[in-house]
Design an enzyme around this catalytic site. Structure first.
Site, short mmCIF file in Angstrom:
data_model
loop_
_atom_site.label_atom_id
_atom_site.label_comp_id
_atom_site.label_asym_id
_atom_site.label_seq_id
_atom_site.Cartn_x
_atom_site.Cartn_y
_atom_site.Cartn_z
N HIS A 368 41.55 30.32 27.29
CA HIS A 368 40.22 30.40 27.92
C HIS A 368 39.28 29.39 27.25
O HIS A 368 38.33 29.77 26.55
CB HIS A 368 39.67 31.82 27.82
CG HIS A 368 40.38 32.79 28.71
ND1 HIS A 368 41.36 33.64 28.25
CD2 HIS A 368 40.26 33.03 30.04
CE1 HIS A 368 41.81 34.38 29.26
NE2 HIS A 368 41.16 34.03 30.35
N HIS A 372 40.82 25.18 30.87
CA HIS A 372 40.92 26.17 31.94
C HIS A 372 39.71 26.07 32.87
O HIS A 372 39.86 26.14 34.10
CB HIS A 372 41.00 27.58 31.33
CG HIS A 372 40.89 28.69 32.32
ND1 HIS A 372 41.82 28.91 33.31
CD2 HIS A 372 39.94 29.65 32.48
CE1 HIS A 372 41.46 29.96 34.04
NE2 HIS A 372 40.32 30.43 33.55
N HIS A 408 32.42 29.93 34.22
CA HIS A 408 32.90 31.31 34.36
C HIS A 408 33.54 31.88 33.10
O HIS A 408 33.69 33.10 32.98
CB HIS A 408 33.87 31.42 35.53
CG HIS A 408 35.28 31.04 35.20
ND1 HIS A 408 35.71 29.73 35.11
CD2 HIS A 408 36.37 31.80 34.94
CE1 HIS A 408 36.98 29.69 34.82
NE2 HIS A 408 37.41 30.94 34.70
N ASN A 529 47.18 29.22 38.29
CA ASN A 529 48.19 28.56 37.45
C ASN A 529 49.60 28.60 38.04
O ASN A 529 50.28 27.57 38.07
CB ASN A 529 48.21 29.19 36.05
CG ASN A 529 46.94 28.92 35.27
OD1 ASN A 529 46.61 29.64 34.34
ND2 ASN A 529 46.18 27.90 35.65
N GLN A 577 56.04 36.84 33.92
CA GLN A 577 55.56 35.89 34.92
C GLN A 577 56.06 36.26 36.32
O GLN A 577 55.34 36.12 37.30
CB GLN A 577 56.01 34.47 34.55
CG GLN A 577 55.26 33.88 33.38
CD GLN A 577 53.76 33.91 33.56
OE1 GLN A 577 53.24 33.40 34.54
NE2 GLN A 577 53.05 34.51 32.61
#
Length: 734
Positions: A368, A372, A408, A529, A577
């Site tokens: 983060h 990103h 954000h 992503n 994932q």
């Protein structure tokens, strides 16, 4: 309650979309707060609704992709209606949406009522009328006149009570449909879909988690992260065994609260970097891309792809002086969209804001961080440029979406909201445990804008500034992952309800509908992503995994329960994932692709390929293969895996060649080549210890593949063996 004043305009015509639906251009002024136009009652429906002036409605195409768990048989989730899953006949009979499946409860109700209406007309032999030409409001004079002229002949000719009753019943049914179709689906109606989707996902996760500890951990992570927190009172039963009390720590070791980076704000807004210190742009000349670099040609080449999905922010970051990839990316987007000219933003003011914003992203946080933020901002820029959304959003809304994406996650400390709540951090106290980080990101960002050198909104009117602020707040708060199911349900219900209503166009004529699309757009970008090219996606996976592990280390050191997926001693990256894509990302992007069809179809293909890649990295034992199949039947999957094993057993025993399973061979050979060229033992993640015949078979296959990598088959040997494709596949993977 403030009521918005609409500026009445003249209908400006329109064109036709790909599916023949009429594009209706907006003819009303628009403000942030939703309200009613002059002369319009809450009961008025579509005949009184027109889009905003100069901006088209969103044409809904008929997407054919129906692959996520949302489209599985609804018999276990829907009670009552015999046709609750598919409303294809209702849709195709009136509007041509053949084979369009409806899964949200409210849209299913509308489709069912339309079927009831059609059947009722056939049974009573009443004259039919176009559904979309009826007058919505029962109180209006036009309603009474239209119904009188339409049915007067039938009633007078028959003169029977039954015919009059039939006509009145049809009028009542039409009125009910009008009210349902004109409802805004943003709130309680969407809760019906959210609750249904949660029940469906719970069932999927229960199957996913039954076979292994890792599956259970992944399921816990999904439910704890992407569900709204439900607080229940705990009433212990009298006959329950009491848990032994945990040992008390020494009073001197107790802490009133854990001070987290960026969280020491009770009296004023304070971030890790002082918000009163700006990184003002002091140079005389502004560089073409807003940043300085010794590799201008290479940077130009990368930024020329600003309008292509999957920008390489990693390489760009390395060649930019001071690693200002967020500044460079956002500045380029402002140039592409001509936002500086539209809102009279001075280039140096924009650069001062972006540089200061980027400096407040903590660069030692693995995921983060400013990388990103740059990726999400560019992704939102691409989604705003979808053909389906062309001329839908105003420049002010576009500015708000780009700004929301860039800020954000500013000053993100690298831990989750739940961690801040569990540790009683000052941020959690400040924001009462509600969207803690998201509120903090907004506070820091708007504090930066207050500095005159960074005020990119200086030349906006007060009304415009407040509109931008409200929209940015709503979009950033929607990036709270606990709101995921609600966002998905809102969007899905909106799309399906408008399709069932038959107009084929989302008018987006009120704030709730418009911000709902923008919120989901930014949310999709935040979860994009897995939709990026594989080499980029793998870098993001490594970064988020490491960030999770760092949080787990902190939790272990503090004596807290380690959050799911945060224990570095129990890593399940590949399987996590696959679960993340199957149960979170795929349903969301499938719904977005339905909204903007056919614009996002290639993104869906990439998403599915990336899921297959990680699925092929999971140990190839029957139990693991079984539990990864979304909503599959366990017995059937196990039998199928055993059958596949029997088919592979003979060539392994007799000829010692690798089975012709192309995907598995390519991916796992690649992994072995990259990671274990000098090792005699395959990576542990490829072996599952078990005494079962099936697991022994899987191990023998890996053993043969390892030998094939270490000792390549010569041309003469290859010609003598029945599986000639292995050498070719090995060369392809290399």
């Amino acid at each position: 309650v403030k009521v918005v004043k609409y500026k009445q305009g003249r209908h400006s015509g329109g064109g036709r979309g790909h599916n023949g639906c009429r594009l209706r251009q907006f003819s009303l002024g628009f403000d942030v707060d939703s309200g009613l136009s002059p002369g319009r009652t809450p009961l008025d429906g579509y005949t009184g609704r027109t889009p905003l002036e100069g901006y088209q409605g969103l044409v809904l195409q008929n997407s054919q992709r129906r692959e996520s768990f949302l489209y599985k048989s609804g018999s276990e989730y829907d009670v009552g209606s015999p046709r609750s899953m598919s409303r294809a006949s209702s849709l195709s009979s009136e509007f041509g949406h053949a084979e369009d499946l409806i899964v949200t409860p409210f849209a299913q109700i509308l489709a069912s009522l339309r079927t009831v209406r059609s059947n009722y007309i056939n049974l009573t032999n009443l004259p039919n009328r176009n559904r979309n030409e009826r007058t919505p409001s029962r109180e209006s004079a036009n309603y009474r006149e239209s119904n009188t002229s339409l049915h007067k002949s039938s009633i007078s000719e028959e003169g029977t009570t039954s015919v009059r009753l039939a006509v009145e019943t049809l009028e009542e049914l039409d009125w009910c449909l009008d009210q349902l179709e004109s409802m805004q689906t943003h709130r309680s109606v969407s809760d019906m879909a959210a609750n249904k989707f949660k029940r469906m996902l719970n069932k999927e996760l229960s199957v996913f988690s039954e076979s292994s500890k890792s599956g259970n951990q992944i399921a816990d992570h999904i439910t704890s992260t992407y569900y709204d927190k439900q607080h229940e009172l705990d009433f212990p039963e009298g006959d329950e065994d009491e848990e032994p009390p945990k040992p008390q720590r020494d009073a001197s070791q107790k802490k009133k609260s854990v001070v987290t980076r960026g969280s020491n704000i009770m009296a004023k807004i304070i971030s890790q970097s002082d918000v009163t210190v700006t990184s003002a742009f002091k140079e005389e000349d502004v560089p073409p891309l807003g940043v300085f670099t010794d590799h201008q040609a290479e940077l130009n080449k990368i930024l020329n792809n600003i309008n292509i999905w999957g920008l390489d922010v990693f390489t760009a970051n390395e060649i930019i002086k001071d690693q200002r990839v967020l500044t460079c990316t956002t500045y380029k987007i402002f140039q592409e969209r001509d936002l500086m000219k539209t809102f009279k933003i001075a280039p140096k003011t924009l650069l001062s804001f972006l540089m200061t914003l980027e400096d407040h992203y903590l660069k030692d946080i693995p995921y983060h961080n400013h990388l990103h933020a740059a990726d999400v901002t560019q992704s939102t820029h691409i989604l705003l440029g979808s053909n389906a959304l062309e001329e839908v959003f105003t420049p002010l809304e576009v500015l708000s979406a780009i700004l929301a994406s860039s800020i954000h996650d500013v000053d993100h400390p690298g831990v989750t909201n739940q961690y801040l709540i569990n540790t009683s951090s000052e941020l959690a106290l400040m924001y009462n445990d509600e969207s803690v980080l998201e509120n903090h990101h907004l506070a820091v960002a708007f504090k930066l804008v207050q500095d005159p050198e960074c005020d990119i909104l200086a030349n906006l009117s007060q009304k415009q500034r407040m509109s931008v602020r409200k929209m940015v707040i709503d979009m950033v708060l929607a990036t709270d992952m606990s709101k995921h199911m609600s966002l998905l349900a809102d969007l899905k219900t909106m799309v399906e309800t408008k399709k069932v209503a038959g107009s084929g166009v989302l008018l987006l004529d009120n704030y709730n509908d418009r911000i709902q699309v923008l919120q989901n757009m930014v949310h999709c970008s935040d979860l994009s992503n897995p939709t990026k090219p594989l080499d980029i996606y793998r870098l993001w996976v490594d970064r988020i995994t490491e960030e999770f592990f760092i949080q787990g280390d902190k939790e272990r050191d503090s004596g807290l329960d380690i959050s799911p997926m945060c224990d570095r001693s129990n890593a399940t990256t590949e399987k996590s994932q696959v679960g993340f894509i199957s149960y979170i990302v795929h349903p969301l992007w499938e719904t977005w692709a339905e909204l903007v069809y056919p614009d996002a179809q290639e993104i869906l293909v990439t998403l599915e390929n990336n899921r297959n890649y990680y699925e092929n990295l999971i140990p190839a034992s029957p139990t693991d293969h079984m539990e990864l199949r979304e909503g599959s039947n366990e017995d059937e999957d196990f039998e199928e895996c055993v059958d596949e094993g029997e088919e592979l057993r003979e060539p392994v025993d007799e000829d010692q060649v690798v089975p012709n399973d192309e995907d598995l061979v390519i991916e796992e050979v690649t992994d072995l080549e990259e990671s274990h060229q000098d090792s005699d033992v395959p990576h542990s993640k490829h072996i599952k210890k078990s005494n079962s015949a099936e697991d022994n078979l899987a191990q023998s296959v890996h053993h043969v593949k390892r030998e094939a990598v270490e000792k390549p088959i010569s041309e003469s040997e290859a010609s003598a063996k029945p599986s000639e494709g292995f050498a070719e596949r090995t060369g392809m993977s290399q």
